[in-house]
Write an enzyme that holds these catalytic residues in place. Sequence first.
Site, short mmCIF file in Angstrom:
data_model
loop_
_atom_site.label_atom_id
_atom_site.label_comp_id
_atom_site.label_asym_id
_atom_site.label_seq_id
_atom_site.Cartn_x
_atom_site.Cartn_y
_atom_site.Cartn_z
N CYS A 193 44.04 23.37 37.77
CA CYS A 193 45.43 23.19 37.34
C CYS A 193 46.01 21.86 37.78
O CYS A 193 47.04 21.43 37.25
CB CYS A 193 46.29 24.33 37.87
SG CYS A 193 45.84 25.95 37.23
N PRO A 233 41.71 33.66 39.77
CA PRO A 233 41.14 33.14 38.53
C PRO A 233 39.64 32.86 38.64
O PRO A 233 39.05 33.02 39.71
CB PRO A 233 41.91 31.83 38.33
CG PRO A 233 42.08 31.33 39.74
CD PRO A 233 42.28 32.57 40.60
N TRP A 234 39.08 32.36 37.54
CA TRP A 234 37.63 32.12 37.51
C TRP A 234 37.24 30.69 37.84
O TRP A 234 36.06 30.40 37.96
CB TRP A 234 37.03 32.52 36.17
CG TRP A 234 37.74 32.10 34.91
CD1 TRP A 234 38.43 32.92 34.07
CD2 TRP A 234 37.80 30.80 34.31
NE1 TRP A 234 38.92 32.21 32.99
CE2 TRP A 234 38.54 30.91 33.11
CE3 TRP A 234 37.30 29.54 34.67
CZ2 TRP A 234 38.80 29.82 32.28
CZ3 TRP A 234 37.55 28.45 33.84
CH2 TRP A 234 38.29 28.61 32.66
N LYS A 254 42.14 41.73 42.82
CA LYS A 254 41.28 41.79 41.63
C LYS A 254 40.87 40.37 41.24
O LYS A 254 41.70 39.57 40.83
CB LYS A 254 42.00 42.44 40.44
CG LYS A 254 41.04 42.72 39.27
CD LYS A 254 41.75 42.94 37.96
CE LYS A 254 42.03 41.65 37.23
NZ LYS A 254 40.78 40.96 36.75
N PRO A 255 39.59 40.05 41.36
CA PRO A 255 39.12 38.73 40.89
C PRO A 255 39.00 38.73 39.37
O PRO A 255 39.09 39.78 38.72
CB PRO A 255 37.75 38.61 41.55
CG PRO A 255 37.27 40.02 41.69
CD PRO A 255 38.50 40.86 41.93
N SER A 256 38.81 37.55 38.81
CA SER A 256 38.55 37.45 37.38
C SER A 256 37.36 38.31 36.99
O SER A 256 36.40 38.45 37.74
CB SER A 256 38.29 35.99 36.99
OG SER A 256 37.79 35.91 35.67
N GLU A 297 47.60 22.90 28.17
CA GLU A 297 46.51 22.76 29.13
C GLU A 297 45.16 23.02 28.45
O GLU A 297 44.94 24.09 27.90
CB GLU A 297 46.72 23.74 30.28
CG GLU A 297 45.78 23.55 31.45
CD GLU A 297 46.14 24.45 32.62
OE1 GLU A 297 45.91 24.02 33.77
OE2 GLU A 297 46.64 25.56 32.40
N SER A 301 46.84 31.78 34.38
CA SER A 301 47.50 31.09 33.26
C SER A 301 48.99 31.41 33.23
O SER A 301 49.45 32.38 33.85
CB SER A 301 46.85 31.52 31.94
OG SER A 301 47.13 32.90 31.69
N GLU A 312 51.12 31.08 40.97
CA GLU A 312 50.57 29.73 40.88
C GLU A 312 49.87 29.65 39.53
O GLU A 312 48.79 30.23 39.35
CB GLU A 312 49.60 29.48 42.04
CG GLU A 312 49.38 27.99 42.33
CD GLU A 312 48.34 27.34 41.45
OE1 GLU A 312 48.73 26.80 40.39
OE2 GLU A 312 47.17 27.37 41.80
#
Length: 478
Positions: A284, A152-153, A177-179, A380, A229, A250
């Site tokens: 999170c 995630p970012w 793969k990153p954000s 969230e 997400s 996660e």
Amino acid sequence: MSAKTVLHNFVAGEAVAPAEGRYEDLIDPSTGEVFASAPVSGPEDVDRAMQAAATAFEDWRATTPSDRQRALLKFADAIEARADELVSLESQNTGKPLGLTASEELPPAIDQIRFFAGAARLLEGRSAGQYMNGFESYVRREPIGVCAQVTPWNYPLLMAVWKIAPALAAGNAVVLKPSDTTPVTTVKLAEIAAEFFPAGVFNVVLGDRGTGRALVEHRTPQMVSITGSVRAGMEVAGSAAADLKRTHLELGGKAPVVVFDDADVAAAAASIAEAGYFNAGQDCTAATRVLVQAGVYDEFVAALAEQAKGIRTGAPDDEDVLYGPVNNAGQLARVAGFIDRLPDHAVLQAGGARVGERGYFWSPTVVSGLQQTDEIIQNEVFGPVITVQKFTGEDEALAYANGVEYALASSVWTKDHGTAMRMTQKLDFGCVWVNCHIPLVAEMPHGGFKHSGHGKDLSVYGLEDYTRIKHVMHNVGA
């Protein structure tokens, strides 16, 4: 990094341009301005990375745990030596404060790599034995194969470490793969790793949601791991199910922070404010859903609001800020939408507005007077917004705390040992802190239940998630 910087994928130990030549701008969230561009990779790019990983896996899986340990330790040392460079890149890509990134994110990342380097040599199975006369059985713990990973970012560098360290320690190969908004430090990690790992063991493919879908749907990976997400996790789980791939998810969180009448209100308010607003609440596990017992409710709300009014957000080089901007314009709009849609019974105690017109900054916000069914309680926000609800006794506190679809993290604030023990047993969350909120250590597992996903990051449990079990039986009389 200049405005003309162009990132590339990193495959088989080298930078590789995308097959179709598509790129998107990267935005510095503290200014709203373009500072670089990154590929939007397609299926051909994903396939190239998967082939490289599959080829590299055949040799990497045969390395000894001590070989993998040495590579990981050298990797950690190199990250430590280049910490200033990585902090600068992470800050520009995310808007995070430089000082806090250097003190709160780089050291844990380095420590966690070193932990998994050691843990690689400690994986154990059941002892061998004859469970049938004349037949000797034992268990082999093996790497799974090629692992597709998505990060995630909110913590680009740290989450990349959480993914790659256990996977590589266990003998797997990785395509990550990153954000699409925060790929910079992941590419840098791959460049550094190439000095110590065989080509193709750790590959990075940049792109958008379509790239991630191609990654998950590719036939090569035997496991898909994502931090993201709930929506993204469900999509990954659905795609992975079509090919019976393992998943490690996660996902989101809505951590309840339960404050009892006997808690130290001032100390709790200060700690909760820091744990709620750190990283602009983009965590999170953030302490953003506070439940307070009626006897100290008004006192706590006033103390928390006072804390919020004393906290500043601002540019990365400002040493007096606790957090920077939210990640992107869409996320800023999401946070604003929650505040705009607050019900009439909600009370805005602090903040509730954008800060400045340049960048994506949001003020430290406290909202009280909320009910369990309110949107902002159930969903969230992922921003610097802390909500406060009132409860009377333990049963009501537990009903409110557990009454959401998320189950990642929680905390209890009380001086009574019995109260703490009962609450930690009954809170339906993967982590429960007592009189603290958000400390993490490499030795302990992190992961949730319900819509927060399954599988564990960190700890030996996290390492075991990247292995498979094989039973071997010998006919000792043959």
